[in-house]
Design a protein around this motif. Structure first.
Motif: not given
Length: 586
Positions: A17-18, A52-57, A59-64
């Protein structure tokens, strides 16, 4: 080395989420080696962010969970051009950058080995450079470049400077450069935007010739119908994957829609019956203190909750289209809306010479031609109306949509602020108006510069519509738009009562919307009927019966939609079987 058939990417229950928007809710998919995958979905749903998440994981705080093969090398073609940075480079030097650098490195190491005492270290460096050189087919690299350029019809451009290319040609050169780096996974974000039909066809050939894995964000119906064997569809925070052609996926969606709508009606009837029972039991329980009455009510409420929870959801079927409506307050059918007399324009060389044409007040006309032939220059000159060669009826008000979005949108404005310029008086009026285009909630307070390309184009369309002009000048109006918005735009153009002069390279869009085309060839412009235009395009790029089958397909799909509106499921099912047979021909 990635083995054929291995899962290159595996995503499990990813959520992100943003601050102002939820993008993904427990989405899962995998991508295997060798697949050509189209990534589709509405504008602003987060496709580019997921890339971008796939290329630069990191950088992101994601669940899963996101698993990638550790040896996976990614190539990337952005939707944005960075031609300025390398404009003084030749095409060959740009495409062969990695090859030339490795070749120079190997030569340098060999030179050092003639005098160095540390041979072991240099041998190790030499082997590393040689392995990298061989990985991109170094010995045959120039031949490989020539083959790719030939496939894209760009052989003659090999020794040109990058600055001499059109935008479409440079996009193809970017694609070739990334393909020749031999990545395990190649990602492209809307590589088709602004390509003329010849270059689009070259892009199709490049995609289909590529042996590696591709993940491509696109809304282009031509590419979708001709290039992919897997579909990822992102809608309403959920993701669906489909192994097969886009045309089969669309058929599957339509058949599922028929089935789900029929089931939903039955569900709704059961929910309605149960709700009446709950109301009746609640009334009885209110007026009767017996415990059994209360228990009956609680049991029935639980049944109702289960029914509501199971109510059929349609994240991939119930997709909101923008409600685009072009209106005009002007009725000038007895006059000529636009007349162009002996118009010429040149920069370093002549682009257009002695152009002559006129537009009637209800004409819908497409200007077509190769990239770089002066189409945008002509349309901008008409809008500015600053040439003696251009005559516009004084009764005609014009509205302009630019392919350069910052030309008509102030990217430092919020969405709400932007619409005071076109006559709205209150935020409430603006919110009500732009909600028809899908802009609701917190997004209305975002800066325009933070929006996706498709969202910016929708905003341009909303501004054009608000002007209520008698003539619309539209420069690549479908660029970046998702397929649902494209269809909504087609309907708006079909129902519009004024004149339209449009630049587009979208064959489907032109065929569905325009009365005739003005084609630019050899610095001149000539009028062409839609029948001749279709014949010209199809003679070069399609099977003989493709047009007829496509038109029948669209007709049946329209009949199915009408049958569903009337809840005539038997007719809808019969039509879907007819459609299935037709799809086999494509």
């Amino acid at each position: 080395m990635i083995k054929r058939g291995n899962k290159m990417i595996k995503v499990d229950n990813l959520s992100y989420s943003f601050p102002q928007k939820d993008l993904y809710n427990n989405i899962s998919f995998s991508l295997e080696d060798g697949q050509h995958c189209a990534f589709i979905g509405r504008n602003g749903n987060g496709k580019s962010t997921l890339i971008d998440i796939i290329m630069n994981p990191e950088k992101y705080m994601f669940d899963g969970k996101l698993d990638m093969d550790p040896n996976c090398r990614i190539g990337y073609v952005s939707q944005f051009s960075e031609i300025e940075k390398i404009k003084d480079t030749t095409v060959y030097e740009y495409i062969g950058t990695e090859f030339i650098e490795l070749q120079n490195e190997i030569t340098s190491i060999c030179t050092q080995m003639e005098t160095s005492m540390d041979i072991d270290t240099l041998l190790e460096k030499y082997q590393q450079a040689l392995d990298a050189f061989n990985a991109i087919g170094g010995d045959d690299f120039e031949s490989i470049i020539d083959k790719k350029l030939n496939l894209a019809n760009l052989t003659k451009h090999k020794d040109l400077m990058i600055s001499e290319l059109s935008g479409g040609e440079f996009k193809l050169i970017q694609v070739i450069k990334e393909m020749l780096s031999n990545p395990d996974l190649m990602i492209m974000d809307e590589p088709d935007v602004f390509l003329d039909f010849e270059n689009l066809n070259s892009l199709k050939d490049l995609i289909n010739s590529h042996k590696g894995t591709l993940l491509i964000i696109t809304h282009n119906r031509y590419l979708l119908n001709h290039c992919f064997n897997k579909i990822l569809h992102l809608e309403n925070m959920e993701l669906q994957e489909f192994d097969g052609r886009f045309i089969d996926y669309n058929l599957s969606l339509l058949q599922t829609k028929i089935e789900l709508q029929e089931l939903a009606i039955a569900d709704n009837e059961e929910i309605e019956r149960n709700a009446k029972l709950v109301d009746k039991l609640r009334y009885i329980a209110t007026n009767n203190a017996e415990a059994a009455r209360g228990r009956s009510l609680k049991a029935r409420v639980k049944i109702q909750e289960r029914l509501e929870a199971r109510r059929i959801k349609e994240p991939f079927l119930d997709i909101a289209q923008p409600n685009i409506i072009f209106e005009t307050d002007i009725d000038v059918e007895d006059t000529i809306a636009l007349k162009v007399n002996d118009y010429s324009v040149s920069y370093d060389e002549m682009l257009l010479e002695n152009i002559n044409f006129e537009i009637q007040p209800t004409d819908k006309v497409a200007i077509i031609g190769s990239n770089g032939t002066g189409k945008t220059t002509l349309l901008r000159a008409i809008f500015k109306n600053n040439s003696d060669s251009i005559e516009i009826s004084p009764d005609i008000k014009m509205a302009y949509l630019s392919q350069h979005q910052d030309e008509t949108l102030n990217e430092s404005n919020t969405i709400l602020e932007e619409f005071f310029d076109v006559g709205f008086k209150t935020y409430t009026d603006i919110e009500s108006y732009i909600s028809e285009y899908g802009f609701e909630g917190e997004i209305v307070n975002q800066k325009i510069g933070s929006l996706s390309g498709g969202e910016k184009n929708l905003l341009q369309l909303a501004k054009v519509s608000a002007i209520k002009a008698g003539m619309l000048l539209l420069d690549e109006p479908t660029s970046h738009l998702d397929t649902y918005s494209q269809i909504a735009l087609e309907k708006a153009i079909e129902n519009y009562k004024g004149a339209i002069l449009m630049i587009s390279h979208d064959y489907y869009f032109i065929s569905n919307c325009m009365d005739y085309v003005l084609i630019i060839e050899d610095k001149n412009l000539r009028k062409m009927t839609m029948k001749k235009f279709r014949r010209k395009i199809y003679a070069n790029h399609f099977d003989r019966d493709y047009l007829e089958v496509e038109q029948k397909k669209k007709s049946i799909e329209t009949k199915i939609e009408l049958a569903l509106k009337d809840t005539n499921f038997e007719l809808a099912k019969a039509l879907s079987e007819e459609l299935e047979e037709l799809v086999k021909l494509l």
